[in-house]
Design a protein around this motif. Structure first.
Motif, PDB file in Angstrom:
ATOM      1  N   THR A  76      28.073  38.243  51.246  1.00  0.00           N
ATOM      2  CA  THR A  76      28.426  39.108  52.367  1.00  0.00           C
ATOM      3  C   THR A  76      27.885  40.498  52.076  1.00  0.00           C
ATOM      4  N   SER A  77      27.143  41.078  53.001  1.00  0.00           N
ATOM      5  CA  SER A  77      26.625  42.420  52.782  1.00  0.00           C
ATOM      6  C   SER A  77      27.756  43.443  52.919  1.00  0.00           C
ATOM      7  N   TYR A  78      27.570  44.604  52.291  1.00  0.00           N
ATOM      8  CA  TYR A  78      28.603  45.636  52.354  1.00  0.00           C
ATOM      9  C   TYR A  78      28.008  46.997  52.021  1.00  0.00           C
ATOM     10  N   TYR A  79      28.767  48.046  52.332  1.00  0.00           N
ATOM     11  CA  TYR A  79      28.445  49.401  51.915  1.00  0.00           C
ATOM     12  C   TYR A  79      29.499  49.800  50.895  1.00  0.00           C
ATOM     13  N   GLY A  80      29.065  50.176  49.706  1.00  0.00           N
ATOM     14  CA  GLY A  80      30.018  50.490  48.649  1.00  0.00           C
ATOM     15  C   GLY A  80      29.906  51.913  48.149  1.00  0.00           C
ATOM     16  N   ILE A  81      31.034  52.457  47.716  1.00  0.00           N
ATOM     17  CA  ILE A  81      31.083  53.761  47.061  1.00  0.00           C
ATOM     18  C   ILE A  81      31.808  53.548  45.741  1.00  0.00           C
ATOM     19  N   GLY A  82      31.092  53.727  44.633  1.00  0.00           N
ATOM     20  CA  GLY A  82      31.660  53.427  43.325  1.00  0.00           C
ATOM     21  C   GLY A  82      31.847  54.664  42.463  1.00  0.00           C
ATOM     22  N   TYR A  83      32.912  54.642  41.657  1.00  0.00           N
ATOM     23  CA  TYR A  83      33.240  55.752  40.776  1.00  0.00           C
ATOM     24  C   TYR A  83      33.430  55.235  39.347  1.00  0.00           C
ATOM     25  N   PRO A  84      32.881  55.922  38.352  1.00  0.00           N
ATOM     26  CA  PRO A  84      33.053  55.479  36.961  1.00  0.00           C
ATOM     27  C   PRO A  84      34.433  55.825  36.415  1.00  0.00           C
ATOM     28  N   ILE A  85      34.911  55.015  35.488  1.00  0.00           N
ATOM     29  CA  ILE A  85      36.155  55.285  34.761  1.00  0.00           C
ATOM     30  C   ILE A  85      35.842  55.168  33.281  1.00  0.00           C
ATOM     31  N   GLU A  86      36.001  56.242  32.549  1.00  0.00           N
ATOM     32  CA  GLU A  86      35.737  56.209  31.115  1.00  0.00           C
ATOM     33  C   GLU A  86      36.996  55.830  30.343  1.00  0.00           C
ATOM     34  N   ASN A  87      36.794  55.111  29.226  1.00  0.00           N
ATOM     35  CA  ASN A  87      37.903  54.706  28.356  1.00  0.00           C
ATOM     36  C   ASN A  87      38.995  53.975  29.127  1.00  0.00           C
ATOM     37  N   PHE A  88      38.595  52.946  29.833  1.00  0.00           N
ATOM     38  CA  PHE A  88      39.498  52.160  30.667  1.00  0.00           C
ATOM     39  C   PHE A  88      40.168  51.091  29.807  1.00  0.00           C
ATOM     40  N   ASP A  89      41.453  51.286  29.492  1.00  0.00           N
ATOM     41  CA  ASP A  89      42.188  50.385  28.602  1.00  0.00           C
ATOM     42  C   ASP A  89      41.426  50.231  27.291  1.00  0.00           C
ATOM     43  N   SER A  90      41.136  49.005  26.892  1.00  0.00           N
ATOM     44  CA  SER A  90      40.424  48.760  25.632  1.00  0.00           C
ATOM     45  C   SER A  90      38.908  48.786  25.828  1.00  0.00           C
ATOM     46  N   TYR A  91      38.465  49.067  27.053  1.00  0.00           N
ATOM     47  CA  TYR A  91      37.033  49.099  27.355  1.00  0.00           C
ATOM     48  C   TYR A  91      36.540  50.541  27.376  1.00  0.00           C
ATOM     49  N   SER A  92      35.283  50.723  26.986  1.00  0.00           N
ATOM     50  CA  SER A  92      34.714  52.064  26.988  1.00  0.00           C
ATOM     51  C   SER A  92      34.381  52.541  28.394  1.00  0.00           C
ATOM     52  N   PHE A  93      34.229  51.581  29.317  1.00  0.00           N
ATOM     53  CA  PHE A  93      33.796  51.966  30.658  1.00  0.00           C
ATOM     54  C   PHE A  93      34.321  50.988  31.697  1.00  0.00           C
ATOM     55  N   GLY A  94      34.604  51.507  32.876  1.00  0.00           N
ATOM     56  CA  GLY A  94      35.032  50.691  34.005  1.00  0.00           C
ATOM     57  C   GLY A  94      34.559  51.336  35.291  1.00  0.00           C
ATOM     58  N   ALA A  95      34.951  50.764  36.422  1.00  0.00           N
ATOM     59  CA  ALA A  95      34.526  51.321  37.710  1.00  0.00           C
ATOM     60  C   ALA A  95      35.516  50.958  38.797  1.00  0.00           C
ATOM     61  N   VAL A  96      35.626  51.837  39.776  1.00  0.00           N
ATOM     62  CA  VAL A  96      36.370  51.581  41.003  1.00  0.00           C
ATOM     63  C   VAL A  96      35.380  51.626  42.155  1.00  0.00           C
ATOM     64  N   VAL A  97      35.395  50.604  43.003  1.00  0.00           N
ATOM     65  CA  VAL A  97      34.466  50.553  44.126  1.00  0.00           C
ATOM     66  C   VAL A  97      35.242  50.393  45.430  1.00  0.00           C
ATOM     67  N   LEU A  98      34.975  51.284  46.384  1.00  0.00           N
ATOM     68  CA  LEU A  98      35.523  51.172  47.731  1.00  0.00           C
ATOM     69  C   LEU A  98      34.502  50.408  48.568  1.00  0.00           C
ATOM     70  N   ILE A  99      34.949  49.375  49.271  1.00  0.00           N
ATOM     71  CA  ILE A  99      34.059  48.458  49.981  1.00  0.00           C
ATOM     72  C   ILE A  99      34.259  48.596  51.486  1.00  0.00           C
ATOM     73  N   PHE A 100      33.164  48.861  52.200  1.00  0.00           N
ATOM     74  CA  PHE A 100      33.206  49.072  53.639  1.00  0.00           C
ATOM     75  C   PHE A 100      32.251  48.103  54.339  1.00  0.00           C
ATOM     76  N   PRO A 101      32.343  47.968  55.676  1.00  0.00           N
ATOM     77  CA  PRO A 101      31.361  47.163  56.422  1.00  0.00           C
ATOM     78  C   PRO A 101      29.954  47.684  56.189  1.00  0.00           C
ATOM     79  N   PRO A 102      28.936  46.830  56.327  1.00  0.00           N
ATOM     80  CA  PRO A 102      27.561  47.225  56.006  1.00  0.00           C
ATOM     81  C   PRO A 102      27.004  48.362  56.855  1.00  0.00           C
ATOM     82  N   ASP A 103      27.550  48.572  58.068  1.00  0.00           N
ATOM     83  CA  ASP A 103      27.033  49.650  58.920  1.00  0.00           C
ATOM     84  C   ASP A 103      27.710  50.987  58.640  1.00  0.00           C
ATOM     85  N   PHE A 104      28.616  50.985  57.642  1.00  0.00           N
ATOM     86  CA  PHE A 104      29.289  52.225  57.272  1.00  0.00           C
ATOM     87  C   PHE A 104      28.344  53.101  56.469  1.00  0.00           C
TER      88      PHE A 104
END
Length: 220
Positions: A76-104
């Motif tokens: 499924t196609s989409y328009y995404g806006i992603g943000y990095p998260i440093e030191n996420f729990d036991s991981y050095s890196f993570g991400a949060v992505v907001l997902i919108f319809p493809p025409d957004f």
């Protein structure tokens, strides 16, 4: 697989993220939390982060990323806006992505010409060009202008999506009007800082998460 931190983060995001967006949270090479909403990619918690996704681009660039992704990635196609998260729990890196319809597009939605702010018991529509910067502090949003300080009911994440390109996010707590930047320099710890024209000589720190984005947008 979901951790207590992921639960806390997802609870925060459900309250602050735009209602029209689905939310995907990744840690390491997998998605640890998915909250479907208007545009559903049918992600499964524990699913590997695929190549070509906004999440992978955030990992590679280590900064905020947005754009269109075709259906070859998730079906499924989409328009995404992603943000990095440093030191996420036991991981050095993570991400949060907001997902919108493809025409957004955040450019299409950046149509705010004013924000209504509150001062004491009065509300005032404030033209965006009069705003020097916006701050998130103790779960409240404050708008700073030459004529005073106002509170807003909107969180920074919502305003970031709707403000024109004359505004730039420099920190999880600050969005700055580029027109009010007097200079960018370094403090005694070599951190990049923004010095504003108004309020006079106010300095705001550019966090490491947003340094590359600020450099790219402002061209230095």
């Amino acid at each position: 697989m979901e951790t207590s931190f992921a639960r806390l983060l997802s609870s925060f995001l459900k309250e602050w993220a735009p209602e029209s967006s689905s939310i995907a949270i990744a840690a390491g090479d997998r998605y640890v939390k998915y909250i479907p909403s208007g545009h559903d990619l049918n992600l499964i918690e524990g699913q590997l982060v695929p190549k070509g996704s906004i999440t992978e681009q955030v990992y590679l660039q280590k900064e905020r990323v947005e754009g269109f992704v075709d259906k070859s990635v998730f079906g499924t196609s989409y328009y995404g806006i992603g943000y990095p998260i440093e030191n996420f729990d036991s991981y050095s890196f993570g991400a949060v992505v907001l997902i919108f319809p493809p025409d957004f597009s955040s450019n299409q939605s950046s149509s705010l010409s004013f924000i209504t702010g509150k001062h004491e018991n009065c509300w005032k529509p404030i033209a965006v060009e009069e705003i020097s910067y916006i701050e998130s502090k103790q779960k409240k949003t404050y708008i700073y202008t030459h004529n005073g300080t106002y509170s807003s009911i909107f969180p920074l994440k919502t305003l970031e999506l709707q403000l024109p390109k004359t505004f730039i996010r420099i920190h999880r707590s600050y969005i700055v009007n580029i027109s009010y930047i007097n200079q960018i320099s370094r403090d005694l710890s070599s951190n990049l800082i923004v010095v504003l024209k108004d309020p006079e000589e106010l300095t705001l720190t550019i966090s490491q998460t947003y340094v590359q984005q600020v450099r790219r947008v402002l061209g230095f």
